[in-house]
Structures are given as structure tokens and as C-alpha cells.
Design an enzyme around this catalytic site. Structure first.
Site, PDB file in Angstrom:
ATOM      1  N   ARG A 104       0.842  -1.205   0.000  1.00 45.55           N
ATOM      2  CA  ARG A 104       0.000   0.000   0.000  1.00 45.55           C
ATOM      3  C   ARG A 104       0.876   1.254   0.000  1.00 45.55           C
ATOM      4  NH1 ARG A 104      -1.432   1.647   4.699  1.00 45.55           N
ATOM      5  NH2 ARG A 104      -2.249  -0.335   5.451  1.00 45.55           N
ATOM      6  N   TYR A 106     -16.020  17.838 -14.843  1.00 42.57           N
ATOM      7  CA  TYR A 106     -16.478  16.439 -14.842  1.00 42.57           C
ATOM      8  C   TYR A 106     -17.525  16.222 -13.743  1.00 42.57           C
ATOM      9  CZ  TYR A 106     -16.144  11.361 -14.445  1.00 42.57           C
ATOM     10  OH  TYR A 106     -16.425  10.031 -14.383  1.00 42.57           O
ATOM     11  N   LYS A 136      -8.480   6.794 -19.002  1.00 43.81           N
ATOM     12  CA  LYS A 136      -8.807   7.267 -20.336  1.00 43.81           C
ATOM     13  C   LYS A 136      -7.600   7.129 -21.279  1.00 43.81           C
ATOM     14  CE  LYS A 136     -12.512   8.165 -17.999  1.00 43.81           C
ATOM     15  NZ  LYS A 136     -12.766   9.440 -17.347  1.00 43.81           N
ATOM     16  N   ASP A 150      -7.079  19.388 -14.703  1.00 36.38           N
ATOM     17  CA  ASP A 150      -7.452  18.025 -15.078  1.00 36.38           C
ATOM     18  C   ASP A 150      -7.123  17.871 -16.565  1.00 36.38           C
ATOM     19  OD1 ASP A 150      -8.781  15.684 -15.905  1.00 36.38           O
ATOM     20  OD2 ASP A 150     -10.292  15.874 -14.333  1.00 36.38           O
TER      21      ASP A 150
HETATM   22  C1  LIG Z   1     -13.202   9.960 -16.055  1.00 32.07           C
HETATM   23  C2  LIG Z   1     -12.790  11.289 -15.571  1.00 32.07           C
HETATM   24  C3  LIG Z   1     -12.507  11.533 -14.215  1.00 32.07           C
HETATM   25  C4  LIG Z   1     -12.687  10.459 -13.160  1.00 32.07           C
HETATM   26  O1  LIG Z   1     -11.803   9.409 -13.333  1.00 32.07           O
HETATM   27  P1  LIG Z   1     -12.108   7.884 -12.885  1.00 32.07           P
HETATM   28  O2  LIG Z   1     -10.876   7.170 -13.315  1.00 32.07           O
HETATM   29  O3  LIG Z   1     -13.341   7.448 -13.593  1.00 32.07           O
HETATM   30  O4  LIG Z   1     -12.298   7.904 -11.412  1.00 32.07           O
HETATM   31  C5  LIG Z   1     -12.073  12.782 -13.848  1.00 32.07           C
HETATM   32  N1  LIG Z   1     -11.943  13.789 -14.748  1.00 32.07           N
HETATM   33  C6  LIG Z   1     -12.227  13.600 -16.054  1.00 32.07           C
HETATM   34  C7  LIG Z   1     -12.071  14.737 -17.001  1.00 32.07           C
HETATM   35  C8  LIG Z   1     -12.659  12.354 -16.514  1.00 32.07           C
HETATM   36  O5  LIG Z   1     -12.950  12.185 -17.804  1.00 32.07           O
END
Ligand SMILES: *Cc1c(COP(=O)(O)O)cnc(C)c1O
Length: 409
Positions: free
Chosen positions: A50, A102, A199, A174
Site C-alpha cells: 500500500r 467532470y 482514459k 485536469d
Molecule cells: C473519467 C474522468 C474523471 C474520473 O476518473 P475515474 O478514473 O473514472 O475515477 C475525472 N476527470 C475527467 C475529465 C474524466 O474524464
């Protein structure tokens, strides 16, 4: 490896052939949850999974190098990375977030604000007056998300970051929608870069993961320590898969955005399409800023139909190459309907304010051949434009029925 290497080389080669046990070229996967001490009071580099793991470390190093950061913390999801960042503000500290960020981010921030753990101000980052008013009220952290989801609105990161810093706030971007292959927020003034590695970074729709990259090395150390305290560090296998996915990040991005540009052009010229939201189109309001701060326009786009729900439904169900699904950034192309899927939780009123109509479709462009994607869209859109306006829906439904009968036989 030398720090002067180009990012494509870092993505392809960070950690390659670094295994001292067997000289493995592809970095080995270390699943062990615990590591033997060399002796009394003699811990090795890792003691417990961890707290630290070689695969997470290797991924964090690679990502920090690509983003031009001093370090990174790998988390079990993008949301965990965002919450890790939120944990840095003092009790009832103020966070400013964009109104079109988001949905999961907004849900998290609102929940923490409802418990009085933070103070939250939601603003349109393209409205300077509002932003300055909120910043002047003593903001600790400003969140930026560009391009935004699903309308691909662009925020001028350098300009907004400068104003936030002048007001004493830290700035986080982000960068999920573009990845470091196309945008490097730290060079534009950000203190933190957030990723849902789920992503583009992993890119194969088989890992949920996140990362928080920091411009400052001490930040990375203290945030990494806190991720261990709360137990949100990611799994070794996920880190291994994500680094494996990142090997091809630049090649994927290059091809996916080239295809996205073709798809955007096709849609922009189609009679049944009212509006296309793609920063690469000269008509996009953020085109000039995107051209300046990004090294490409990305592979996400959205568009609006000239018509209502029945047409949207028939269109989505007629698609054969695109899959109707949430998420983005994978090698397979996805179509989503924000009003009933990704942005359903927002409620109709908030969607209207944010400009997310019931006739909006979001596309994540993958690695299929552009011709096949355009043919798929063309076929699904085709009847809409060919039929007389009043009977478009009936015509579409009829063709869809025919298609289903065909596929059954
Ligand atoms: C998908 C996404 C998140 C969240 O990420 P997870 O891996 O699903 O927890 C945050 N910001 C953006 C822009 C996203 O597309």
C-alpha cells in the site's frame, strides 16, 4: 535515462530493460504485497504494497517526466486523485471549480462542501469578472478542466493560472481529455496535473486508475504519504497495464486526433447536424487558445442534432462501429448521450444552464479506420437528412427495423 530525451522516447522506453534480476526488457510485474527486510532495521526500497510498489513507482516517474512535473502519486481512480488533492486544502478552505467540470468531480466537491469540509465556489472560468471576485475571497485551490466535457470549451490555462496565483491560490488542471501528449499544464503555470489514467494514458478501456502529478517534489512526497494513510494507492497490475498502454500514447493520439478532425469536418458539413464542438474547427470559440496551448486538438468531439429525442435514439441505435457507452480515450470509438448517461445526475435545469441539450452526442474517436467511422455515422445520420423533415423519425425507425430484421436473418 537522460532528461533531454523527447517525450515520445520517455513514453516508449522509461523503465525498459531496467530489471536487475533477469534483464527483462518489459518491466516485470511485482504483485507481492510485502517485501523482505534485509535484516534487523534494514528495510529495502519497499516494505508494504500500500505504501510503495515498483510498478507504481515506474508509472509515476514516467508520467511525471511526460508532464514536466517533479513527481506523481498513482491512485486507484481518477476520483481518488482528485480527492487526494482536495485533502490538501485546510478545513473549510475555499476551492473554485469550473461550472462545466467532470460530473464526478462536481459531485465530490458538493458532497465535501455539504459537510463543511471545504467551501466551494462554482464559476465559468471564461468569465474573468466572476473568477476574480471568487479568487479574491481567499481561494486555496483553483481547478481547471480544458477541454471541458462534453462541450469542449477551452480555458486559457496560462492566463487563468496567473490570476489565481496572484490571488494566492494553487492551480490544478485536469488533463484527462488531452494527456501530456497534447497539453502540458505545468509549463503553463499549474501546480498540479490530475489524470484519470482510465482514459487516454492507459488507452485500452481495461483499467480504472488515476494520478496526481505535482510541480513540487515535496508535494509529491506528502501526497504520496497521505495516499498510503487513506489507502487509495493503485494496484500494481493496474500500474503495469497503464505503463504498457502509455508506450503507444503518442502514436495513438496522433492517429486518433487525425481521424477526429476528419469526423468533425464530415459532421460540420452534414445537413442533419446543427453544430459541432471540436476545438480543431476554425469556427470553435476556443480554437485560437487551443492552437496556442495544445500541441493537437485531441480526439474528443460532440455535436448537436437538428431534432429531438426520437432522432437521437434512432441514431444511437443505428450505430454499428461506434459503441454506445460512457468513458473515453480508448482504442475503440464510443458514442455517448450526455443527457441520459454521463450528465444525467446533473438534472435538466443544470444541463440547460451548462448548454447540454437533449440533442447532444459525444464521440470518443478510437483507432478504427476513419472511412469506417464516417460510413457508420453517415448511415446512422443518412435517413435523417434524406427524408422530408416531418417524417424523418418515422423513416429512421423504419430503416432501423429493417436493419434489425436483416441482422436477425
Ligand atoms: C473519467 C474522468 C474523471 C474520473 O476518473 P475515474 O478514473 O473514472 O475515477 C475525472 N476527470 C475527467 C475529465 C474524466 O474524464
Amino acid at each position: 535515462m537522460a532528461e533531454t530525451l523527447k517525450p515520445e522516447t520517455v513514453a516508449a522506453a522509461h523503465g525498459v530493460a531496467s530489471d536487475s534480476a533477469f534483464g527483462a526488457v518489459s518491466p516485470p510485474l511485482h504483485l507481492s504485497t510485502t517485501f523482505a527486510f534485509e535484516g534487523y532495521e534494514q528495510a529495502r526500497a519497499y516494505d508494504y504494497g500500500r505504501a510503495g510498489n515498483p510498478n507504481r513507482t515506474m508509472l509515476a516517474e514516467a508520467l511525471a517526466r511526460l508532464e514536466g512535473g517533479a513527481g506523481a502519486v498513482i491512485t486507484c481512480s481518477g476520483m481518488a486523485a482528485i480527492d487526494l488533492l482536495v485533502s490538501t486544502v485546510s478545513p473549510s478552505g475555499r476551492i473554485v471549480a469550473p461550472h462545466d467540470c467532470y460530473g464526478g468531480t462536481l459531485r465530490l466537491l458538493k458532497a465535501r462542501a455539504a459537510k463543511a469540509q471545504i467551501e466551494l465556489a462554482i464559476v465559468d472560468l471564461n468569465n474573468s469578472d466572476n473568477l476574480d471576485v471568487e479568487l479574491q475571497a481567499g481561494t486555496e485551490l483553483l481547478l481547471i478542466e480544458t477541454p471541458s466535457n462534453p462541450l469542449m470549451r477551452i480555458v486559457d490555462v496560462a492566463a487563468v493560472a496567473q490570476r489565481a496565483k496572484a490571488a494566492g491560490a494553487k492551480v490544478a488542471v485536469d488533463n484527462t481529455f488531452l494527456s501530456p501528449a497534447l497539453q502540458r499544464p505545468i509549463a503553463l503555470g499549474a501546480d498540479y496535473v490530475i489524470h484519470s489514467t482510465t482514459k487516454y494514458l492507459n488507452g485500452h478501456s481495461d483499467v480504472i486508475g488515476g494520478a496526481l502529478v505535482t510541480a513540487d517534489a515535496e508535494d509529491a512526497a506528502s501526497l504520496g504519504a497521505w495516499a498510503n494513510v487513506v489507502g487509495t494507492t493503485g494496484s500494481p497490475f493496474d500500474a503495469w497495464l497503464t505503463l504498457r498502454g502509455m508506450r503507444t500514447l503518442f502514436a495513438r493520439m496522433e492517429r486518433q486526433q487525425a481521424t477526429a478532425a476528419r469526423v468533425a469536418q464530415f459532421l460540420a458539413e452534414h445537413d442533419a447536424v446543427q453544430r459541432v464542438h471540436y476545438p480543431g474547427l476554425a469556427t470553435h470559440p476556443g480554437h485560437a487558445v487551443a492552437a496556442r496551448q495544445q500541441s493537437g486538438f485531441g480526439a474528443m468531439l460532440s455535436f448537436e442534432f437538428d431534432g429531438g429525442t426520437p432522432i437521437v435514439k434512432s441514431f444511437l441505435e443505428a450505430l454499428q462501429v461506434f459503441t454506445l457507452a460512457e468513458s473515453l480515450g480508448g482504442v475503440e470509438s464510443l458514442a455517448a448521450h450526455p443527457a441520459t448517461m454521463t450528465h444525467a445526475d446533473m438534472g435538466a435545469d443544470a444541463r440547460r444552464v451548462a448548454g447540454i441539450g437533449d440533442n447532444l452526442i459525444r464521440l470518443s474517436i478510437g483507432l478504427e479506420h476513419a472511412d469506417d467511422l464516417i460510413d457508420d455515422l453517415s448511415r446512422a445520420l443518412g435517413p435523417v437528412s434524406e427524408a422530408a423533415p416531418l417524417c424523418r423519425y418515422e423513416e429512421l425507425a423504419r430503416r432501423e427495423n429493417e436493419r434489425r430484421q436483416d441482422s436477425r436473418t
